[in-house]
Each structure stands twice: as structure tokens, then as C-alpha cells.
Scaffold this motif. Sequence first.
Motif, short mmCIF file in Angstrom:
data_model
loop_
_atom_site.label_atom_id
_atom_site.label_comp_id
_atom_site.label_asym_id
_atom_site.label_seq_id
_atom_site.Cartn_x
_atom_site.Cartn_y
_atom_site.Cartn_z
N ARG A 1 -9.87 -1.28 1.57
CA ARG A 1 -10.21 0.22 2.10
C ARG A 1 -9.58 1.13 1.21
N ARG A 2 -8.37 1.02 0.63
CA ARG A 2 -7.81 1.85 -0.38
C ARG A 2 -8.85 2.08 -1.53
N PHE A 3 -9.26 0.86 -2.15
CA PHE A 3 -10.27 0.87 -3.29
C PHE A 3 -11.57 0.93 -2.93
N ARG A 4 -11.80 1.23 -1.57
CA ARG A 4 -13.30 1.33 -1.14
C ARG A 4 -14.13 0.30 -1.69
N GLN B 1 -6.06 -3.45 3.74
CA GLN B 1 -5.34 -2.25 3.27
C GLN B 1 -6.11 -1.98 1.94
N GLN B 2 -5.78 -2.90 1.14
CA GLN B 2 -6.02 -2.77 -0.34
C GLN B 2 -7.57 -2.50 -0.65
N HIS C 1 0.65 -1.15 0.03
CA HIS C 1 0.06 0.00 -0.12
C HIS C 1 0.78 1.31 -0.01
N ASP C 2 2.15 1.15 0.08
CA ASP C 2 3.00 2.30 0.22
C ASP C 2 3.87 2.52 -1.14
N ASP C 3 3.60 3.22 -2.00
CA ASP C 3 3.98 3.29 -3.16
C ASP C 3 5.59 3.58 -3.07
#
Length: 526
Positions: A305-308, A302-303, A161-163
Motif C-alpha cells: 500500500r505504501r508503494f501503491r 503495508q509496504q 513501515h515506521d521510519d
Amino acid sequence: MTEKRYPVGIQTFSEIIRGRYYYADKTDLVWKLQNYAKYIFLSRPRRFGKSLLSTTLVSFFRGERELFEGLKISEIEKEWKQHPVIHLDLSIAKNQPTAEALSDKLMYMMTPYKDEYGSDEAEKSPGMMLQGVIKRAYEKRASQVVIIIDEYDAPLLDVLHDDSCLDDYRRVMQEFYLPLKASEALIRFCFITGITKFSQLSIFSTINNLTNITMLPKFATICGITDQELTTVMADGIGALAEKFGITQQEMHAKLQQRYDGYHFAEDSEGVYNPYSLLNALLNEKLNNYWFDTGTPSFLIQQMRRFRTDITAIDNIEVPATAFDRPTEAMTSALPLLYQSGYLTIKNYDNEAMLYTLSIPNQEVRVGFSDGLLPVFTGMNGASVQTGFALKFWRALKQGDADLAMRELQAYMAGLPYVEGFKKKLAEAASAEGFYEYTLYLIFSMLNVYVRTQVKCAGGRVDMVVWMPDAIYVFEMKRDQCAHQALQQIDDRGYAIPFQTDGRKVVKVGVRFNADTRVPEEWEIM
């Protein structure tokens, strides 16, 4: 004769054979695999037998013929050539605090091979050391080298999640994998496994000839346990479990299928059981959700939530292969991770439209996944849902008493604390009703009840449909209108009509939620 044992926690082929553990013979597929291509990549979910497959290849290429006596491969392979094997399990390189620490860990992992084949002081990086070891192993043994890399993506998952951090870690891995292509003439076979799929250009650099067998039907059952393997190799285990539960062997077989079977890794392929869960169930003589012992992986949450991610729309979804069989860094949704991690699997394939139907594989995943998502998406505690009101709710619906079920739901939700962040969760939902949809969706899923939200029909979209053994419940939920208006909408738009030919009783339920208390305040049932 020594009694057979279940190899729970044992991933080394040689130990399983020498220890006389149960083994589902995959060696015919192993033989096909090592003859199929020179560079091979295979993705499978965690705890699905990738490490066992890797160590089987290690024993085969080391020429340990005695381990394979009586197995399928003994009737096929004639030469049994011995090759130097470099076997690296990158799962031990997880959770490195920096890219530099990851580089140091890879160097450390190469130490046994440096000790065996020699080293060069000029080799200051993992890639340089790997290239040097390959060259010296080839020269010392006068034979091409075999490379087995298990869980190649393990060091990357925690920083997915951390680019900015991911780029640093990825550069370390690129440098490490570079010799695999550069040393092609010295390599007999290269096998790489993992959970996720990173693109070849970003991770494997110049290895443009890596063959991905992840979705090939001929290798669909190379990991996992088929139903035929269960009912033959481990039939006595089913019998022992059935005796303990006081049911027939056929009934226990059906329970094991419902809970642990259902994974498909290619179109029209045979299904497989999750081997970790199945073996634990047979060993412990207890049906638990073993795959979720360590919970839903944080990188997946995490992913999502990131992409809702709309958690109500991921089950029984039709998509092309490009939607889920794609590189991790090219994701535009969490769908590839959900598939690659084993939370969704292939259930059907439409040849004409070239569309795959993805669904949750089985009861274990449905219940465990919901348990992991409830606190994240609703603030509810999964254990509380299961032990607090789930049994009462289930019994009420099973008895056909929807009113009692709704009263149980009302009482339970009224007693929930006003969790921090609820207003934010409610605001982030596509609609207020949408928030209640996925709250109820997760609750029903924890009961292993088949539930769909936003079900299309001629008159529009039904908020939620729940399939019980004797009845189908059609729900319409409102926040600003009364329950009667919700029920009227079901009739006016013909929401219940598509289900009337099913044979089960169709029950229509209109519900109004209180926006402030989050509790179902009134309902009408017809």
C-alpha cells in the motif's frame, strides 16, 4: 521398525532424527556450507526450513556424530570437532513495544549462555553480553565459537513501515551484532538467516565480509524439498494421498507439483516445494493452502500500500537482480519484499540481457495471495468470492459460455455492499478501467486461472487476457463507452491476433462497467 512420521511443526534436527521422522537429506549441502565461508547470510521465505537448517548446523558443530549416521555427511566429514555453539532464534523477539523492550528481550535470550559461560556486571547491553559470552566460551572450551542466528529480521518486520521507530530498533540490533566482527578471531563459523535483506552497513555494522548465498545456484535447494526428494523419500505419502482421492500416483504427483512446487532461488536452479505445505498435505491427506493459515503478513500488505503496488503487473515480470535482490531499507517498490517473502520466485533467466523473470510460484500462493489482497484492494471478501460465485463462474467459462460467466459476475457484483473507501480506491487507481482490471485479476487468480492485464501487442495494450484450458479470452473494459465500442477496439487494434496461433479458441469480450454501481452493465462477445 517404527513407522516414519511427518515432522510438521518440528524444526529441530535432533528431534527429527531421534523421532524417526521423514527427513530429506541435505547434509552434503550443510558440509559444503560450513566450508564455504566464515560469515554467511541466507534469506528464504517464512516456513521454508531455515530453522531446520540452523539446528542441523548446531548438531554438526556440537559434534553429535551419532545423529548423522547413514546420512550423506557421514561419508564426507572425518574430524567431527566439537565447538561451543550460541544459537539464537530471534523470532521470539517479535512484537516488542519499544526499542528498550527489544534490548531487554535480547539480554534475556542470552541468559542460558551467561549461565553456562559466566557473566560480567559491566555488560549492560545485548552486544556487550554477546561479546563477553563469546570470549568466555572460547576460553572455557579452548575452541572457536559457532554463532547461529535464525530469523535475524523478525524484530524489525513489524516496524518496517515506521521510519522513526525502525531507526531505534535498528540501533539496538546494530549494537547487538557488533561483536560478531570484533570477535572474528574467536569465531569458527557464523550463520545468519532471515526473510528480508537489510544492508550490511545498517544492520550488521562493521561486518563487511558477510557472504550472501541467497541466490547462489550451489545452495538453491538447501531449504525446501526437491521433486526427487519427494518421489523417493516420501513416495509412500504420495501413494496414500492418491488412494484417498481415487486417482493414480502420477496424477497425485502432478497435483502436488501444481499446488506446492515451483520455487526457484537462483537462475537455472532446480525447483523446490514449500516444505511446510507439502508435509501438511501428506500428513492430513488433504490439499489445502497451508502456507496461508496465518494470512498474508501485515508488513507486506503495508509496504504494498505504501508503494501503491500495481498488483496486476507483478506476475511474469522481467527485471534485473538489482530490482528484487536489494536491501529492504533501499526499496523503491514492494518487489524485493514480494520476492524475499516467497510471493514471487525466479521462473527464467536471460543470460544475454541479464534479466530475471519473476512469477507467482504455484497455485497455493496465487489463490492465497489473492484471498489476502481482495479485501484490501477491492473491499471484497475472499471467502465470499470462492464460495459465492467462483464455482459457477469457473464452470461457465470451462463450458465455453462467456455470456453466462458474465451474468454470474454481474449478479455477484450487484449484490456487494458499497464498501467504505471505495470512492477513494477508485480515485487512486490509475484509471477507472484500471480498478476493474485488478478487481477481475484478483477474482481470476483466486480461481487459479492464468490472467494477465495490460498485455502488450502491436496495436497497443490489451486490458486483460485470460487463459483457460480450451479457450483464450481477450477482454477490453470501458466505463464511458459502450460494450460494442470496446469490442470494436479489440478488432481495430488487432488485440486478438497474437493468440490465434495458440490452437485454443480465441473469445473477444467487450465490457462496459457502470461507474456508480461498479457492476458490468453490458457486454458483447465474439
